[in-house]
Scaffold this active site. Structure first.
Site, short mmCIF file in Angstrom:
data_model
loop_
_atom_site.label_atom_id
_atom_site.label_comp_id
_atom_site.label_asym_id
_atom_site.label_seq_id
_atom_site.Cartn_x
_atom_site.Cartn_y
_atom_site.Cartn_z
N GLU A 237 49.49 -39.75 21.61
CA GLU A 237 49.06 -38.50 22.24
C GLU A 237 48.77 -37.41 21.21
OE1 GLU A 237 50.75 -37.29 25.87
OE2 GLU A 237 51.11 -39.33 26.57
N HIS B 94 48.85 -35.93 27.24
CA HIS B 94 47.70 -35.45 26.48
C HIS B 94 46.67 -36.56 26.40
CE1 HIS B 94 51.17 -33.05 25.38
NE2 HIS B 94 50.34 -32.09 25.02
N LYS C 299 52.88 -30.44 32.31
CA LYS C 299 51.83 -30.09 31.36
C LYS C 299 50.82 -31.22 31.22
CE LYS C 299 50.99 -29.10 26.45
NZ LYS C 299 51.55 -29.17 25.09
#
Length: 254
Positions: A86, A143, A170
């Protein structure tokens, strides 16, 4: 919507909060960067442990954490080991990733912990249980450096994080067009409006996605990442300029 309190900062209410990463490879660099944050409009300091050249040395980690805590004073400290998968800078096996994060939790020096969703549910649950036992909120993150998933997939990942018990959720994605940026913004607004009961953090990376770091709270994101001397991710805006832009967008001119 729930909020998350870390020291004197309440995430999920008021204006979007600004985090800045500390990315030094040595203790000297780390502490220098931490000291520089005092001159910046920063709400949260993030220590990116995957940049630290002595990550396998427990004594070196302890020394850095103790010194960081002294320098940062009341500024909340977020601990993040970003995996290679990530966008991180150091490889750890899943077991070593879990063990490192548990060690950081038990240090008693951090205020927030980042845990990656795709380390797998057993690891996620293990680390969240340890963090919550220590009264440390968890940011569950993902991510995607390859693409921007569909709106439905973005919402699905964020909902999964929330269902697992994350305190903050997130997602950062890579855009290849302006339409991708709009997809991220639309998904954020829909998540915030329809499904979120925990604060969410979303961003579209790179130059194309820079706008999402400025207009975060308009679409429902509670925290954005700025840069100090060295950006830790593509598209980050210097923290002082980011603060000014956020001020302008939140001002009442009429």
């Amino acid at each position: 919507m729930n909020t998350v309190q870390v020291r004197n900062i309440e995430i999920g209410t008021g204006r979007v909060k600004i985090a800045v990463s500390i990315t030094g490879t040595t203790q000297e660099e780390i502490l220098t960067q931490a000291g520089a944050l005092k001159a910046l409009p920063v709400d949260i300091a993030e220590w990116r442990l995957d940049h630290f050249s002595h990550i396998a040395d427990a004594a070196a980690i302890d020394a850095c954490l103790t010194s960081l805590r002294g320098i940062l004073d009341s500024l909340p400290l977020l601990a993040t080991f970003r995996t290679i998968e990530e966008g991180g800078h150091y490889y750890l096996s899943t077991e070593h990733y879990a063990a490192l994060n548990e060690y950081i939790i038990h240090s008693g020096q951090i205020d927030l912990l980042d845990v990656e969703l795709f380390t797998g549910e057993p690891t996620v649950r293990r680390l969240m249980a340890a963090a919550h036992d220590a009264k440390i909120p968890v940011i569950l993150s993902n991510h995607d450096f390859e693409k921007t998933p569909s709106r439905q997939e973005i919402i699905s990942r964020l909902c999964r994080m929330q269902d697992l018990g994350a305190d903050l959720i997130k997602l950062a994605v890579m855009p290849h067009s302006r339409r991708d940026v709009l997809t991220l913004m639309q998904a954020t607004e829909e998540m915030y409006t329809k499904y979120a009961h925990q604060p969410l953090i979303t961003m579209s990376m790179g130059q194309l996605g820079m706008i999402t770091r400025v207009c975060s709270d308009f679409f429902g994101s509670a925290l954005t990442f700025g840069a100090a001397a060295q950006p830790s991710a593509l598209g980050q805006i210097p923290a002082d300029k980011l603060h000014l832009l956020l001020d302008l967008l939140s001002s009442d001119f009429y």
